[in-house]
Design a protein around this motif. Structure first.
Motif, PDB file in Angstrom:
ATOM      1  N   LYS A 103      15.829 -17.854  38.855  1.00  0.00           N
ATOM      2  CA  LYS A 103      15.660 -19.289  38.619  1.00  0.00           C
ATOM      3  C   LYS A 103      16.580 -20.061  39.561  1.00  0.00           C
ATOM      4  CE  LYS A 103      13.615 -20.443  35.363  1.00  0.00           C
ATOM      5  NZ  LYS A 103      12.160 -20.620  35.133  1.00  0.00           N
ATOM      6  N   VAL A 104      16.005 -21.076  40.200  1.00  0.00           N
ATOM      7  CA  VAL A 104      16.778 -22.004  41.028  1.00  0.00           C
ATOM      8  C   VAL A 104      16.555 -23.392  40.444  1.00  0.00           C
ATOM      9  CG1 VAL A 104      17.093 -23.022  43.309  1.00  0.00           C
ATOM     10  CG2 VAL A 104      16.492 -20.593  43.102  1.00  0.00           C
ATOM     11  N   ILE A 105      17.592 -23.952  39.840  1.00  0.00           N
ATOM     12  CA  ILE A 105      17.484 -25.272  39.215  1.00  0.00           C
ATOM     13  C   ILE A 105      18.264 -26.272  40.062  1.00  0.00           C
ATOM     14  CG2 ILE A 105      18.006 -26.677  37.180  1.00  0.00           C
ATOM     15  CD1 ILE A 105      17.664 -24.197  35.480  1.00  0.00           C
ATOM     16  N   PHE A 106      17.575 -27.318  40.492  1.00  0.00           N
ATOM     17  CA  PHE A 106      18.219 -28.377  41.264  1.00  0.00           C
ATOM     18  C   PHE A 106      18.241 -29.648  40.421  1.00  0.00           C
ATOM     19  CE2 PHE A 106      18.062 -31.976  44.266  1.00  0.00           C
ATOM     20  CZ  PHE A 106      19.232 -31.739  44.958  1.00  0.00           C
ATOM     21  N   PHE A 142      14.989 -27.340  48.074  1.00  0.00           N
ATOM     22  CA  PHE A 142      15.018 -26.248  47.105  1.00  0.00           C
ATOM     23  C   PHE A 142      13.689 -26.033  46.380  1.00  0.00           C
ATOM     24  CE2 PHE A 142      19.292 -27.907  47.618  1.00  0.00           C
ATOM     25  CZ  PHE A 142      19.980 -26.757  47.976  1.00  0.00           C
ATOM     26  N   SER A 143      12.839 -27.052  46.349  1.00  0.00           N
ATOM     27  CA  SER A 143      11.587 -26.911  45.602  1.00  0.00           C
ATOM     28  C   SER A 143      10.656 -25.881  46.221  1.00  0.00           C
ATOM     29  CB  SER A 143      10.871 -28.262  45.498  1.00  0.00           C
ATOM     30  OG  SER A 143      10.524 -28.755  46.784  1.00  0.00           O
ATOM     31  N   SER A 148      11.767 -22.065  41.548  1.00  0.00           N
ATOM     32  CA  SER A 148      12.566 -23.292  41.535  1.00  0.00           C
ATOM     33  C   SER A 148      12.094 -24.247  40.445  1.00  0.00           C
ATOM     34  CB  SER A 148      12.501 -23.997  42.888  1.00  0.00           C
ATOM     35  OG  SER A 148      11.203 -24.527  43.111  1.00  0.00           O
ATOM     36  N   CYS A 149      13.013 -25.095  40.013  1.00  0.00           N
ATOM     37  CA  CYS A 149      12.707 -26.130  39.028  1.00  0.00           C
ATOM     38  C   CYS A 149      13.601 -27.330  39.311  1.00  0.00           C
ATOM     39  CB  CYS A 149      12.943 -25.625  37.601  1.00  0.00           C
ATOM     40  SG  CYS A 149      12.533 -26.828  36.318  1.00  0.00           S
ATOM     41  N   ILE A 150      12.993 -28.487  39.493  1.00  0.00           N
ATOM     42  CA  ILE A 150      13.724 -29.732  39.711  1.00  0.00           C
ATOM     43  C   ILE A 150      13.860 -30.441  38.369  1.00  0.00           C
ATOM     44  CG2 ILE A 150      13.791 -31.906  40.968  1.00  0.00           C
ATOM     45  CD1 ILE A 150      13.864 -29.406  42.762  1.00  0.00           C
ATOM     46  N   LEU A 202       7.620 -25.367  34.492  1.00  0.00           N
ATOM     47  CA  LEU A 202       6.893 -26.122  35.507  1.00  0.00           C
ATOM     48  C   LEU A 202       7.849 -26.507  36.643  1.00  0.00           C
ATOM     49  CD1 LEU A 202       4.721 -28.397  33.188  1.00  0.00           C
ATOM     50  CD2 LEU A 202       4.039 -26.310  34.393  1.00  0.00           C
ATOM     51  N   PRO A 203       7.335 -26.983  37.763  1.00  0.00           N
ATOM     52  CA  PRO A 203       8.210 -27.282  38.910  1.00  0.00           C
ATOM     53  C   PRO A 203       9.174 -28.434  38.705  1.00  0.00           C
ATOM     54  CG  PRO A 203       5.948 -26.941  39.630  1.00  0.00           C
ATOM     55  CD  PRO A 203       5.910 -27.037  38.141  1.00  0.00           C
ATOM     56  N   ILE A 204       8.824 -29.422  37.850  1.00  0.00           N
ATOM     57  CA  ILE A 204       9.645 -30.629  37.712  1.00  0.00           C
ATOM     58  C   ILE A 204       9.652 -31.087  36.262  1.00  0.00           C
ATOM     59  CG2 ILE A 204      10.042 -33.011  38.491  1.00  0.00           C
ATOM     60  CD1 ILE A 204       8.263 -32.385  40.920  1.00  0.00           C
ATOM     61  N   TYR A 205      10.823 -31.513  35.783  1.00  0.00           N
ATOM     62  CA  TYR A 205      10.931 -32.150  34.468  1.00  0.00           C
ATOM     63  C   TYR A 205      11.802 -33.394  34.562  1.00  0.00           C
ATOM     64  CZ  TYR A 205       9.313 -27.683  32.501  1.00  0.00           C
ATOM     65  OH  TYR A 205       8.592 -26.550  32.208  1.00  0.00           O
ATOM     66  N   ASN A 206      11.382 -34.456  33.875  1.00  0.00           N
ATOM     67  CA  ASN A 206      12.250 -35.603  33.639  1.00  0.00           C
ATOM     68  C   ASN A 206      13.040 -35.370  32.363  1.00  0.00           C
ATOM     69  OD1 ASN A 206      11.140 -37.033  35.806  1.00  0.00           O
ATOM     70  ND2 ASN A 206       9.589 -38.009  34.512  1.00  0.00           N
TER      71      ASN A 206
END
Length: 268
Positions: A103-106, A142-143, A148-150, A202-206
């Motif tokens: 996991k890569v979290i940015f 990083f995405s 990855s996950c932003i 998923l790729p992106i979360y707010n």
């Protein structure tokens, strides 16, 4: 997953690191200055000095980057006029090399959304000014990486960041109509911990509390909470936006501890 690396271990990163230690992970974390490593070590964290503005041979060969997962939390500093943010991130990506992470979290920000008087979701990011363009370029570094996950944080409040001090005593404040988009530190820690534990992200979360009072209503209440002088708002309205932070709840079952900014006040 046994080992997690945190790049940046400050106001958000340190509480996250301590939570992950409690959960039984081996946690490695970085700080820019060597004098700041001792509190991390006392909390059971492997502490490493890393200054992306002055990368040494030691940093290039550091075991800091040997981990199952990595969380990158480097404040952009754009409001302070910092111009080297993207250079630092490119340097960091180079230091990570060809390692494969589960996991890569940015950690990013909802500053990537324009204020167009509408509700915005993860799909509505756009480069509408120089700052948002920089933020999206940072995410893109990083995405493209595997797993990855932003994670885009709304306005952060919590210990030592009580919103009652933001506008206390100020006069002629514009934007009384603007919707407030906030998230509490505890929810940020819990959400990132959850993302680390899941393989179906998923790729992106707010991240944003579900309630969005107007600026005048909320910040008046926040100053009263501290018994400070309430701000005085003028009649000049400003463009607004509402950050939809519910995708992580719908898709991963995440439950916000603080679903209203008003509930956050007692926990700041």
């Amino acid at each position: 997953m046994n080992t997690i690396t945190l790049i940046g271990c400050g106001w958000f990163g340190f509480p996250l690191a301590k939570q992950l230690v409690k959960q039984g992970f081996q946690v490695k974390a970085s700080k820019r200055h060597p004098d700041d490593l001792t509190p991390l070590q006392q909390a059971g964290i492997e502490a490493y000095q890393l200054d992306l503005a002055n990368v040494t041979i030691k940093a290039k060969n550091s075991a800091l980057f040997d981990a199952d997962a990595i969380v990158i939390n480097i404040p952009p500093g754009l409001k302070r006029g910092q111009t080297d943010y993207l250079d630092y991130l490119i340097q960091l990506k180079s230091l990570m090399g060809d390692r494969q992470y589960q996991k890569v979290i940015f950690i990013s920000t909802t500053g990537v959304y324009p204020s167009l008087d509408q509700t915005v979701t993860e799909q509505n990011a756009v480069a509408f000014n120089e700052t948002s363009e920089t933020l999206l370029q940072a995410e893109a570094i990083f995405s493209a990486m595997e797993n990855s996950c932003i994670v885009r944080f709304s306005g952060l409040i919590g210990p030592k960041r009580h919103p009652g001090r933001f506008f206390a005593g100020k006069t002629d404040v514009s934007g009384a109509n603007v919707a407030v988009n906030l998230v509490h530190l505890d929810d940020c820690v819990a959400a990132v911990s959850l993302i680390l534990s899941r393989t179906d992200t998923l790729p992106i979360y707010n991240l944003a509390a579900n309630e969005h009072p107007t600026r005048d209503v909320f910040y008046t209440a926040a100053t009263q909470h501290l018994e400070l002088i309430a701000p005085q708002f003028n009649q000049l309205q400003q463009p607004s936006k509402i950050i939809d932070g519910q995708l992580i709840s719908q898709q991963l079952g995440f439950q916000y501890r603080f679903d209203s900014p008003f509930k956050m006040l007692d926990a700041c």
